[in-house]
Scaffold this motif. Structure first.
Motif, PDB file in Angstrom:
ATOM      1  N   PRO A  14       0.832  -1.208   0.000  1.00  0.00           N
ATOM      2  CA  PRO A  14       0.000   0.000   0.000  1.00  0.00           C
ATOM      3  C   PRO A  14       0.866   1.257   0.000  1.00  0.00           C
ATOM      4  O   PRO A  14       2.036   1.207   0.355  1.00  0.00           O
ATOM      5  CB  PRO A  14      -0.773  -0.112   1.314  1.00  0.00           C
ATOM      6  N   VAL A  15       0.290   2.367  -0.416  1.00  0.00           N
ATOM      7  CA  VAL A  15       0.950   3.682  -0.300  1.00  0.00           C
ATOM      8  C   VAL A  15      -0.029   4.603   0.411  1.00  0.00           C
ATOM      9  O   VAL A  15      -1.153   4.791  -0.066  1.00  0.00           O
ATOM     10  CB  VAL A  15       1.291   4.269  -1.685  1.00  0.00           C
ATOM     11  N   PRO A  16       0.318   5.138   1.590  1.00  0.00           N
ATOM     12  CA  PRO A  16       1.558   4.920   2.331  1.00  0.00           C
ATOM     13  C   PRO A  16       1.535   3.601   3.104  1.00  0.00           C
ATOM     14  O   PRO A  16       0.507   2.924   3.150  1.00  0.00           O
ATOM     15  CB  PRO A  16       1.567   6.110   3.296  1.00  0.00           C
ATOM     16  N   GLY A  17       2.689   3.255   3.700  1.00  0.00           N
ATOM     17  CA  GLY A  17       2.733   2.100   4.606  1.00  0.00           C
ATOM     18  C   GLY A  17       3.350   0.851   3.996  1.00  0.00           C
ATOM     19  O   GLY A  17       3.440  -0.179   4.668  1.00  0.00           O
ATOM     20  N   GLY A  18       3.753   0.928   2.723  1.00  0.00           N
ATOM     21  CA  GLY A  18       4.366  -0.231   2.086  1.00  0.00           C
ATOM     22  C   GLY A  18       5.879  -0.104   2.062  1.00  0.00           C
ATOM     23  O   GLY A  18       6.562  -0.410   3.042  1.00  0.00           O
ATOM     24  N   VAL A  19       6.390   0.403   0.935  1.00  0.00           N
ATOM     25  CA  VAL A  19       7.848   0.509   0.760  1.00  0.00           C
ATOM     26  C   VAL A  19       8.445   1.644   1.598  1.00  0.00           C
ATOM     27  O   VAL A  19       9.555   1.516   2.124  1.00  0.00           O
ATOM     28  CB  VAL A  19       8.185   0.711  -0.744  1.00  0.00           C
ATOM     29  N   GLY A  20       7.712   2.743   1.736  1.00  0.00           N
ATOM     30  CA  GLY A  20       8.242   3.943   2.395  1.00  0.00           C
ATOM     31  C   GLY A  20       8.940   3.667   3.727  1.00  0.00           C
ATOM     32  O   GLY A  20      10.095   4.044   3.913  1.00  0.00           O
ATOM     33  N   PRO A  21       8.287   2.978   4.684  1.00  0.00           N
ATOM     34  CA  PRO A  21       8.917   2.755   5.986  1.00  0.00           C
ATOM     35  C   PRO A  21      10.222   1.958   5.908  1.00  0.00           C
ATOM     36  O   PRO A  21      11.071   2.059   6.795  1.00  0.00           O
ATOM     37  CB  PRO A  21       7.854   1.954   6.763  1.00  0.00           C
ATOM     38  N   LEU A  22      10.365   1.164   4.833  1.00  0.00           N
ATOM     39  CA  LEU A  22      11.582   0.339   4.710  1.00  0.00           C
ATOM     40  C   LEU A  22      12.811   1.162   4.376  1.00  0.00           C
ATOM     41  O   LEU A  22      13.929   0.801   4.753  1.00  0.00           O
ATOM     42  CB  LEU A  22      11.368  -0.701   3.598  1.00  0.00           C
ATOM     43  N   THR A  23      12.612   2.270   3.661  1.00  0.00           N
ATOM     44  CA  THR A  23      13.757   3.082   3.250  1.00  0.00           C
ATOM     45  C   THR A  23      14.510   3.580   4.475  1.00  0.00           C
ATOM     46  O   THR A  23      15.738   3.469   4.561  1.00  0.00           O
ATOM     47  CB  THR A  23      13.273   4.263   2.377  1.00  0.00           C
ATOM     48  N   ILE A  24      13.777   4.081   5.440  1.00  0.00           N
ATOM     49  CA  ILE A  24      14.421   4.608   6.651  1.00  0.00           C
ATOM     50  C   ILE A  24      15.029   3.468   7.488  1.00  0.00           C
ATOM     51  O   ILE A  24      16.123   3.598   8.039  1.00  0.00           O
ATOM     52  CB  ILE A  24      13.419   5.465   7.468  1.00  0.00           C
ATOM     53  N   ALA A  25      14.336   2.327   7.512  1.00  0.00           N
ATOM     54  CA  ALA A  25      14.883   1.180   8.260  1.00  0.00           C
ATOM     55  C   ALA A  25      16.215   0.746   7.664  1.00  0.00           C
ATOM     56  O   ALA A  25      17.169   0.438   8.390  1.00  0.00           O
ATOM     57  CB  ALA A  25      13.893   0.011   8.240  1.00  0.00           C
ATOM     58  N   MET A  26      16.309   0.741   6.332  1.00  0.00           N
ATOM     59  CA  MET A  26      17.559   0.296   5.698  1.00  0.00           C
ATOM     60  C   MET A  26      18.655   1.346   5.858  1.00  0.00           C
ATOM     61  O   MET A  26      19.831   1.008   5.907  1.00  0.00           O
ATOM     62  CB  MET A  26      17.335  -0.032   4.218  1.00  0.00           C
ATOM     63  N   LEU A  27      18.252   2.608   5.957  1.00  0.00           N
ATOM     64  CA  LEU A  27      19.259   3.644   6.232  1.00  0.00           C
ATOM     65  C   LEU A  27      19.893   3.394   7.605  1.00  0.00           C
ATOM     66  O   LEU A  27      21.115   3.478   7.772  1.00  0.00           O
ATOM     67  CB  LEU A  27      18.614   5.033   6.179  1.00  0.00           C
ATOM     68  N   MET A  28      19.046   3.065   8.575  1.00  0.00           N
ATOM     69  CA  MET A  28      19.566   2.776   9.918  1.00  0.00           C
ATOM     70  C   MET A  28      20.445   1.525   9.878  1.00  0.00           C
ATOM     71  O   MET A  28      21.505   1.465  10.494  1.00  0.00           O
ATOM     72  CB  MET A  28      18.401   2.570  10.913  1.00  0.00           C
ATOM     73  N   SER A  29      19.999   0.533   9.135  1.00  0.00           N
ATOM     74  CA  SER A  29      20.760  -0.708   9.030  1.00  0.00           C
ATOM     75  C   SER A  29      22.120  -0.451   8.364  1.00  0.00           C
ATOM     76  O   SER A  29      23.155  -0.941   8.837  1.00  0.00           O
ATOM     77  CB  SER A  29      19.915  -1.710   8.219  1.00  0.00           C
ATOM     78  N   ASN A  30      22.126   0.345   7.298  1.00  0.00           N
ATOM     79  CA  ASN A  30      23.400   0.679   6.630  1.00  0.00           C
ATOM     80  C   ASN A  30      24.311   1.473   7.567  1.00  0.00           C
ATOM     81  O   ASN A  30      25.529   1.314   7.541  1.00  0.00           O
ATOM     82  CB  ASN A  30      23.146   1.490   5.355  1.00  0.00           C
TER      83      ASN A  30
END
Ligand code: NDP
Length: 302
Positions: free
Chosen positions: A275-291
């Motif tokens: 869905p948009v919002p709530g699909g891919v969007g939240p993952l971008t920030i999570a992967m930034l933290m992971s990186n």
């Protein structure tokens, strides 16, 4: 019943897994975020990144410079950050003002501190499958697929969009996961026919509700990377086909987000979708933290 791929659940899972790794580091990871100019959307993104850092116990340094900043001035800031031992990770918020040479800027970040994965060294590492920072949004999509139990190996995947930050790395990651990958773009002849072959369809175009029923193979897994802000009631009425609930939501907020995939068509045809919002969007920030945590582990010798 179609599966809704819940980005918030996967984000929380990823952030939860980072906590013991952060606690095990000799020093709290440090992320520097550089913002040039006053683009309101960029300010919102930067603030979200800084807030997420704080919630995880990461140290963030926000460096804000005026629109008039030159390429040389920005390069000097990056030189300092590259040399700063308390900084493990650096991010320059895009887009930069037009007069700044964005390519030169991205190449000036130490590849080991490049959390966006945009430096040519990291693009090369991705291409040949060496460890290194992967671009956050496509890497987040791979996490979402994996953690939602969606098989990628052997599947026909079509990525619509060939940007350096989403489309190309997305295709490369799917290829490494053994999908058979097609990349489409604005010069693709008969886009609908290409998309109809997709068992996994990724839309990264930047056009509201652009991929419709004619592009979606029944039963496909559909990943919508697009984030488009609608400010006209007529657009909302056209896309949601006069759905009273959607119009009421728009009337209340004065705006509405929609992806690159038609929200009604995808829910009717896909076997699983974001869905948009709530699909891919939240993952971008999570992967930034992971990186950032990965960069800190490398930098701090863990
Ligand atoms: P770009 O504008 O850089 O790239 C868009 C791509 O879409 C281009 O490759 C372009 O083709 C292609 N395209 C444009 N029109 C058509 C068309 N009519 N038919 C087929 N292909 C077309 O965008 P980004 O990759 O940066 O972003 C894509 C979307 O993802 C945007 O909505 C953006 O907001 C969103 N986004 C979301 C993120 C998130 O966290 N969820 C993060 C980053 C982006 P060509 O190369 O031929 O011009």
């Amino acid at each position: 019943m179609a599966q809704i791929l819940d980005g918030k659940r996967v984000r929380d899972e990823i952030l939860g897994e980072l906590q013991p790794r952060i606690a095990a580091l000799p020093r709290r990871p440090g992320l520097a975020v550089v913002l040039v100019g006053g683009d309101p959307a960029s300010e919102v993104y930067v603030n979200t990144k800084v807030k997420t850092c704080a919630s995880l116990g990461l140290v963030s340094q926000k460096i804000i410079r005026p629109e008039s900043t030159t390429t040389a001035e920005l390069l000097a800031i990056l030189d300092e950050l590259n040399a700063d031992d308390s900084i493990d990770a650096i991010l320059v918020q895009m887009p930069l003002p037009g007069h700044i040479d964005a390519r030169q800027v991205l190449q000036a970040i130490d590849p080991e501190k490049d959390v966006d994965g945009f430096h040519p060294v990291n693009v090369g590492r991705l291409s040949i499958g060496l460890p290194g920072s992967r671009p956050c949004t496509p890497n987040g999509v791979m996490q979402l697929l994996r953690r939602s139990g969606i098989e990628v190996a052997g599947k026909r995947a079509v990525v619509v969009g060939r940007s350096d930050i989403v489309g190309k790395p997305m295709a490369m990651l799917l290829l490494h996961a053994h999908a058979t990958v097609t990349i489409c773009h604005s010069r693709t002849v008969d886009l609908a026919a290409e998309c109809q072959r997709a068992e996994i369809l990724v839309g990264a175009i930047g056009r509201p509700a652009f991929l419709t029923a004619e592009h979606i193979r029944p039963g496909a897994v559909v990943i919508d990377v697009g984030i488009n802000r609608l400010t006209e009631r007529s657009e909302v009425a056209a896309i949601w086909r006069n759905d009273p609930q959607s119009l009421a939501e728009f009337d209340e907020k004065g705006r509405m987000l929609v992806g690159d995939v038609h929200p009604l068509d995808v829910s009717a045809l896909a076997s699983a979708w974001t869905p948009v919002p709530g699909g891919v969007g939240p993952l971008t920030i999570a992967m930034l933290m992971s990186n950032t945590v990965e960069a800190a582990e490398r930098h701090q010798g863990c």
